[in-house]
Scaffold this motif. Structure first.
Motif, mmCIF file in Angstrom:
data_model
loop_
_atom_site.group_PDB
_atom_site.id
_atom_site.type_symbol
_atom_site.label_atom_id
_atom_site.label_comp_id
_atom_site.label_asym_id
_atom_site.label_seq_id
_atom_site.Cartn_x
_atom_site.Cartn_y
_atom_site.Cartn_z
ATOM 1 N N GLY A 162 8.896 7.950 8.839
ATOM 2 C CA GLY A 162 8.158 6.953 8.059
ATOM 3 C C GLY A 162 8.249 7.137 6.557
ATOM 4 N N ARG A 163 8.950 8.195 6.129
ATOM 5 C CA ARG A 163 9.089 8.391 4.679
ATOM 6 C C ARG A 163 10.176 7.494 4.110
ATOM 7 N N HIS A 164 9.803 6.745 3.079
ATOM 8 C CA HIS A 164 10.735 5.865 2.379
ATOM 9 C C HIS A 164 11.413 6.685 1.293
ATOM 10 N N TRP A 219 8.097 -3.796 1.372
ATOM 11 C CA TRP A 219 7.157 -2.917 2.056
ATOM 12 C C TRP A 219 6.920 -3.383 3.504
ATOM 13 N N HIS A 279 9.676 0.442 11.025
ATOM 14 C CA HIS A 279 9.126 1.671 11.605
ATOM 15 C C HIS A 279 8.429 1.397 12.935
ATOM 16 N N ARG A 303 0.858 -1.191 0.000
ATOM 17 C CA ARG A 303 0.000 0.000 0.000
ATOM 18 C C ARG A 303 0.891 1.237 0.000
ATOM 19 N N ALA A 304 0.419 2.267 -0.685
ATOM 20 C CA ALA A 304 1.204 3.504 -0.794
ATOM 21 C C ALA A 304 1.493 4.087 0.590
ATOM 22 N N ARG A 305 0.526 3.890 1.500
ATOM 23 C CA ARG A 305 0.670 4.457 2.829
ATOM 24 C C ARG A 305 0.122 3.494 3.859
ATOM 25 N N PRO A 329 3.053 2.243 -6.464
ATOM 26 C CA PRO A 329 3.227 1.390 -5.278
ATOM 27 C C PRO A 329 3.086 -0.101 -5.576
ATOM 28 N N ALA A 383 2.304 5.898 9.291
ATOM 29 C CA ALA A 383 3.249 6.942 8.867
ATOM 30 C C ALA A 383 4.132 6.482 7.713
ATOM 31 N N VAL A 384 4.116 5.192 7.390
ATOM 32 C CA VAL A 384 5.036 4.673 6.365
ATOM 33 C C VAL A 384 4.503 4.982 4.972
ATOM 34 N N ARG A 385 5.279 5.773 4.230
ATOM 35 C CA ARG A 385 4.882 6.172 2.874
ATOM 36 C C ARG A 385 5.985 5.757 1.908
#
Ligand SMILES: Nc1ncnc2c1ncn2[C@@H]1O[C@H](COP(=O)(O)OP(=O)(O)OP(=O)(O)O)[C@@H](O)[C@H]1O
Ligand SMILES: CC(C)(CO)[C@@H](O)C(=O)NCCC(=O)O
Ligand SMILES: [K+]
Length: 254
Positions: A140-142, A108, A115, A87-89, A100, A92-94
């Motif tokens: 959480g940003r990848h 993923w 995280h 999933r794209a998000r 995606p 907080a993990v994006r």
């Protein structure tokens, strides 16, 4: 009990999760080579399990194995497998990918687990059939990642493309090799560790603090001695991520 399954390109990994109230506990990770089918010793072991409440699966490997697992799980326990996809998000993990769906679900899930373990800039190295490297910020940003052939695939590609004879075994030393076997064996381990060091240092520059390095996958123990940065081996990272997603209500059914 929840049964968590991850089908890779070489291996099938699974673990059982039991929860006592708020906390869930994972049993140790089991790993078997699937060779495109379900191994018989897996069936023998699963017959001894209590009926799982849920069976949750992620896969980047052979759809034939997934289809066989679907039938086995239905026949043994009358349970429908829940399939987890990228999933794209998630919280907080994006993820960084513009598409995606193209980002491997195992990568993923490792981000999701990392995280949840600690909100800190992290480099995740998954040494499996392929070796993947993913950079995750504390929020959480990848940032993205890289893919190499894994240890076995690197060695096999040399055997396939040259006249080098097959030499089994691990290198005694990770320095200047003085025979063919060591040169090939050390080369594959150092390729992965050198890229890990490079990305670790980049991430450290980016965030201005010491990042965390998590190492997972079937070859984690083999690669670890070559890693030249502080590093933690987490055998169950992908399955942890799977549990994390399973405990979130929105896991999708296939
Ligand atoms: N019990 C085992 N059976 C088979 N392979 C194992 C086992 N233990 C460790 N390995 C190693 O695991 C490696 C594959 O790692 P892993 O299990 O993470 O692969 P995978 O999940 O199939 O890979 P990918 O996710 O990249 O498709 C092999 O190169 C092999 O050296
Ligand atoms: C790279 C592998 C094979 C590692 O298991 C898997 O995550 C995968 O098939 N990923 C899709 C491609 C990608 O993640 O960009
Ligand atoms: K994997």
């Amino acid at each position: 009990m929840l049964l968590l399954l991850d089908v890779g390109n070489t291996n099938l990994c699974w673990t059982r999760a039991t929860s006592d109230g708020a906390t869930a506990r994972l049993s140790s990770v089991q790993r078997v080579r699937h060779g495109g089918a379900i191994p018989l010793d897996l069936l023998a072991e699963w017959e001894g399990y209590e009926v799982p409440e849920r069976v949750i699966l992620s896969h980047v490997g052979d759809p034939g194995v997934v289809a066989a697992l679907t039938r086995v799980v239905m026949a043994l326990w009358g349970v429908r497998i829940e399939f987890v996809r990228t999933r794209a998000r998630f919280g907080a993990v994006r993820i960084a990918y513009g598409e995606p769906a193209r980002f491997g679900v195992d990568r993923w899930l490792a981000l999701v687990a990392a995280h949840a373990l600690e909100q800190r800039a992290t480099l995740i190295v998954d040494a499996g059939s392929a070796a993947t490297f993913d950079l995750l910020l504390a929020d959480g940003r990848h940032l993205g990642g890289l893919i190499l052939p894994g240890v076995e695939m690197m060695r096999q590609s040399l055997l396939a493309g040259t006249q080098i004879p097959r030499i089994a075994g691990e290198p005694a030393e990770l320095t200047w090799a003085q025979d063919t076997g060591s040169a090939v064996a050390a080369g594959s381990l150092l390729a992965i560790s050198a890229l890990a060091s490079r990305l670790y240092d980049r991430l450290r520059e980016e965030v201005g603090a010491e990042p965390k390095l998590l190492l997972t996958g079937g070859d984690a123990e083999r690669v670890q001695p070559a890693i030249e940065r502080p590093c933690e081996v987490r055998e169950d990272l992908v399955l942890r991520g799977l549990l994390q997603v399973a405990l979130d209500e929105t896991a999708t059914l296939d």
